[in-house]
Enzyme design. Structure first.
Site, PDB file in Angstrom:
ATOM      1  N   LYS A  96      -2.431  -5.464  -2.117  1.00 14.57           N
ATOM      2  CA  LYS A  96      -3.310  -4.608  -1.323  1.00 14.57           C
ATOM      3  C   LYS A  96      -4.462  -4.216  -2.236  1.00 14.57           C
ATOM      4  CE  LYS A  96      -3.788  -0.154   0.932  1.00 14.57           C
ATOM      5  NZ  LYS A  96      -3.217   1.206   1.125  1.00 14.57           N
ATOM      6  N   GLY A 157      -5.562   9.998   3.658  1.00 20.43           N
ATOM      7  CA  GLY A 157      -4.899  11.288   3.597  1.00 20.43           C
ATOM      8  C   GLY A 157      -5.499  12.369   4.466  1.00 20.43           C
ATOM      9  N   ASN A 206       0.980   6.438   4.854  1.00 23.13           N
ATOM     10  CA  ASN A 206       1.806   7.033   3.812  1.00 23.13           C
ATOM     11  C   ASN A 206       1.887   8.547   3.972  1.00 23.13           C
ATOM     12  OD1 ASN A 206       1.961   6.642   0.165  1.00 23.13           O
ATOM     13  ND2 ASN A 206       3.088   7.969   1.489  1.00 23.13           N
ATOM     14  N   THR A 207       0.748   9.226   3.792  1.00 22.15           N
ATOM     15  CA  THR A 207       0.738  10.680   3.715  1.00 22.15           C
ATOM     16  C   THR A 207       1.339  11.354   4.940  1.00 22.15           C
ATOM     17  OG1 THR A 207      -1.276  10.502   2.374  1.00 22.15           O
ATOM     18  CG2 THR A 207      -0.719  12.673   3.256  1.00 22.15           C
TER      19      THR A 207
END
Length: 257
Positions: A96, A157, A206-207
């Protein structure tokens, strides 16, 4: 099924592994999400010293495909070096590719990104570039050898969700045969459903999971929303209309005056 670089995956959710409260919580979140791919930052984990090896073993034990990333890199040369190290550590050519250009928004430096992508594809890497929703940048990444594009829908995020739906829609229309994965900015399962309804092939987050009150439950929620959005896209959704349309036919009905 999702096909990425000749690999077939059963899940359309890719999950990050940072910021979880504990390894046990991370493991449960990955399992409940059903994700077949997880991302790992080589820089972040190796910076942890002795804990890095244990973390890598934990990830390998989950039986998922590892997608190392070049998080924290700010130039093409830095990203290329990190990718080469990741290939040695994880034994995979998947990477990535992140090349950050703006400190506050974490927006990619698209010039360095394209250059890094060109170098890495020439070296045999399967590059997953974190990019903007710009069509010209997408074309240049494909010309550099990428076979997947990963546009953001909002800053990393931020949990803001898709800020520019017309741009995401235009990108889907411009690259009909290319796997598109929304990466960055998703905050709620409904956000994942929205981008999947636009025809995107997968989401990476993710976050929103790691920082939830119950990460494992949130991972499962995102998995279900992702599949729901995909199914709705395939089924063909009713488009918005300006006027009301009765669901019960009025022709042939008795009229009382």
């Amino acid at each position: 099924m999702l096909n990425l670089y000749d690999c077939t995956l059963s899940s359309r959710l890719l999950l990050g592994t940072a910021r979880y409260p504990s390894p046990a919580v991370l493991s449960e979140a990955v399992i409940r999400s059903g994700a077949g791919v997880v991302t790992v930052s080589l820089r972040r984990e190796t910076a942890g010293g002795k804990t890095g090896g244990a973390f890598f073993e934990l990830i390998r034990g989950l039986g998922v495909r590892i997608l190392p990333n070049t998080a924290g890199c700010h130039s093409a040369s830095e990203a290329v070096l990190t990718a080469r190290m990741a290939r040695e550590v994880f034994g995979t050519s998947w990477i990535k590719l992140e090349v950050i250009g703006h400190h506050d928004s974490l927006q990619p430096d698209v010039f360095e990104l394209v250059e890094a992508a060109r170098i890495l594809t020439e070296e045999g890497f399967s590059v997953f570039p974190y990019t903007t929703d710009d069509l010209v940048v997408g074309e240049k990444l494909l010309a550099a050898g990428c076979r997947v594009l990963m546009p953001w829908c909002a800053p990393i995020g931020s949990a803001a969700g898709p800020r520019n739906r017309p741009a995401l829609t235009a990108m889907r229309a411009a690259f009909p045969g290319i796997p598109l994965i929304v990466d960055a900015g998703l905050g709620r399962p409904s956000h994942a459903a929205v981008v999947m309804e636009l025809g995107y092939d997968a989401v990476l987050l993710n976050t929103a999971v790691a920082m939830a009150g119950d990460p494992a439950a949130m991972a499962e929620a995102f998995a279900k929303a992702t599949e729901a959005g995909r199914l709705a896209y395939i089924a063909g959704m009713l488009q918005p209309r300006d006027m009301a349309v009765p669901s019960t036919p009025v022709i042939g009905k008795a009229v009382f005056s």
